[in-house]
Write an enzyme that holds these catalytic residues in place. Structure first.
Site, PDB file in Angstrom:
ATOM      1  N   ASN A  17       0.828  -1.206   0.000  1.00 39.82           N
ATOM      2  CA  ASN A  17       0.000   0.000   0.000  1.00 39.82           C
ATOM      3  C   ASN A  17       0.863   1.258   0.000  1.00 39.82           C
ATOM      4  O   ASN A  17       0.488   2.273  -0.589  1.00 39.82           O
ATOM      5  CB  ASN A  17      -0.945   0.003   1.206  1.00 39.82           C
ATOM      6  CG  ASN A  17      -2.244  -0.725   0.904  1.00 39.82           C
ATOM      7  OD1 ASN A  17      -2.983  -0.344   0.008  1.00 39.82           O
ATOM      8  ND2 ASN A  17      -2.503  -1.786   1.647  1.00 39.82           N
ATOM      9  N   ARG A  68       5.674   1.643  24.874  1.00 40.60           N
ATOM     10  CA  ARG A  68       5.146   2.297  23.682  1.00 40.60           C
ATOM     11  C   ARG A  68       5.325   3.805  23.729  1.00 40.60           C
ATOM     12  O   ARG A  68       5.586   4.444  22.709  1.00 40.60           O
ATOM     13  CB  ARG A  68       3.661   1.952  23.517  1.00 40.60           C
ATOM     14  CG  ARG A  68       3.402   0.507  23.101  1.00 40.60           C
ATOM     15  CD  ARG A  68       1.942   0.308  22.747  1.00 40.60           C
ATOM     16  NE  ARG A  68       1.070   0.434  23.913  1.00 40.60           N
ATOM     17  CZ  ARG A  68      -0.238   0.645  23.839  1.00 40.60           C
ATOM     18  NH1 ARG A  68      -0.830   0.772  22.673  1.00 40.60           N
ATOM     19  NH2 ARG A  68      -0.966   0.731  24.953  1.00 40.60           N
ATOM     20  N   LEU A  96      -0.810   1.829  18.579  1.00 45.49           N
ATOM     21  CA  LEU A  96      -0.445   3.173  19.001  1.00 45.49           C
ATOM     22  C   LEU A  96      -1.204   3.567  20.260  1.00 45.49           C
ATOM     23  O   LEU A  96      -2.356   3.182  20.450  1.00 45.49           O
ATOM     24  CB  LEU A  96      -0.743   4.159  17.878  1.00 45.49           C
ATOM     25  CG  LEU A  96       0.042   3.916  16.582  1.00 45.49           C
ATOM     26  CD1 LEU A  96      -0.509   4.778  15.459  1.00 45.49           C
ATOM     27  CD2 LEU A  96       1.529   4.166  16.792  1.00 45.49           C
ATOM     28  N   HIS A 112      -7.632  -1.037   6.278  1.00 46.92           N
ATOM     29  CA  HIS A 112      -7.961  -2.301   6.933  1.00 46.92           C
ATOM     30  C   HIS A 112      -8.651  -3.222   5.921  1.00 46.92           C
ATOM     31  O   HIS A 112      -9.546  -2.782   5.187  1.00 46.92           O
ATOM     32  CB  HIS A 112      -8.885  -2.074   8.125  1.00 46.92           C
ATOM     33  CG  HIS A 112      -9.207  -3.320   8.882  1.00 46.92           C
ATOM     34  ND1 HIS A 112      -8.288  -3.957   9.691  1.00 46.92           N
ATOM     35  CD2 HIS A 112     -10.333  -4.069   8.927  1.00 46.92           C
ATOM     36  CE1 HIS A 112      -8.843  -5.042  10.209  1.00 46.92           C
ATOM     37  NE2 HIS A 112     -10.076  -5.134   9.764  1.00 46.92           N
TER      38      HIS A 112
END
Length: 222
Positions: A17, A68, A96, A112
């Protein structure tokens, strides 16, 4: 036309993509400029593709960070350094934090492989076949803190064939992903939409660049 929006693509693998976005952005009337490809994996194949096309690349290895939040702080420093205005997640295999997502609200896009809100998460094609659905597809949406949620920008529908396997269905869906992701980015970068509550509303009164052809309902059919 107004200045093109400086855009970063985040990847973790081959970045198919990503390639579609880069190729679309080569058009001089495309409203986004891909200026950075960032990966959390040094071995991500898409990095070489981007470098060959003169795009800056960077690797921030998530494994060397305690959590994270620390990882995302390093990402944010790099995004700021490149003056990034829009982020596209193109197979970025990291969850995230809500803080990062909220900082980029309305400027963080994801692709998605299902017609959301159906089949959030993984193994979407196998799950669709197991349920016997007749229509499957893909979705580009703004990212929200919850998994695979957020206002939907565009979707493409693909008919499910009687002899489909997860691989054959995935291949046809991927073809449509390469269509709607560049169209969705063009819509966002060109200022062709607004978010109202949890819905994306397109402003079709505004002149569209040739690279952008999104129907009024945001649905692209193969």
């Amino acid at each position: 036309m107004s200045a093109r929006k400086r855009t970063a693509i985040l990847i973790s693998g081959r970045g198919s993509n990503m390639s579609a976005l880069i190729e679309a952005a080569r058009s001089p009337d495309y409203p986004a400029d891909i200026v950075l490809v960032l990966s959390n994996r040094a071995e991500a194949q898409g990095l070489a593709y981007a470098r060959e096309r003169g795009i800056a690349t960077a690797v921030i290895d998530h494994k060397i960070y305690a959590g994270r939040e620390e990882f995302e702080k390093s990402m944010q420093v790099l995004l700021d350094l490149h003056h990034i205005e829009i982020i596209c997640l193109a197979g970025f295999l990291r969850v995230l934090t809500p803080a990062f997502v909220q900082h980029w609200e309305g400027r963080l896009l994801n692709i998605h492989p299902s017609l959301l809100p159906a089949y959030r998460g993984l193994d979407t094609h196998a799950r669709a076949l197991a349920d016997g659905v007749k229509i499957h597809g893909c979705t580009v949406h703004f990212v929200a803190p919850a998994l695979d949620e957020g206002p939907i920008i565009a979707q493409a529908a693909v008919a499910v064939l009687d002899d489909d396997t997860p691989d054959t269905l995935a291949a046809r869906v991927l073809t449509q992903e390469h269509v709607i992701f560049p169209a969705a980015l063009a819509a966002v970068a060109g200022g062709h939409l607004q978010i109202k509550d949890n819905r994306v509303v397109f402003d079709h009164a505004k002149p569209e660049p040739p690279a952008l052809r999104v129907p009024a309902d945001g649905m692209l059919d193969p």
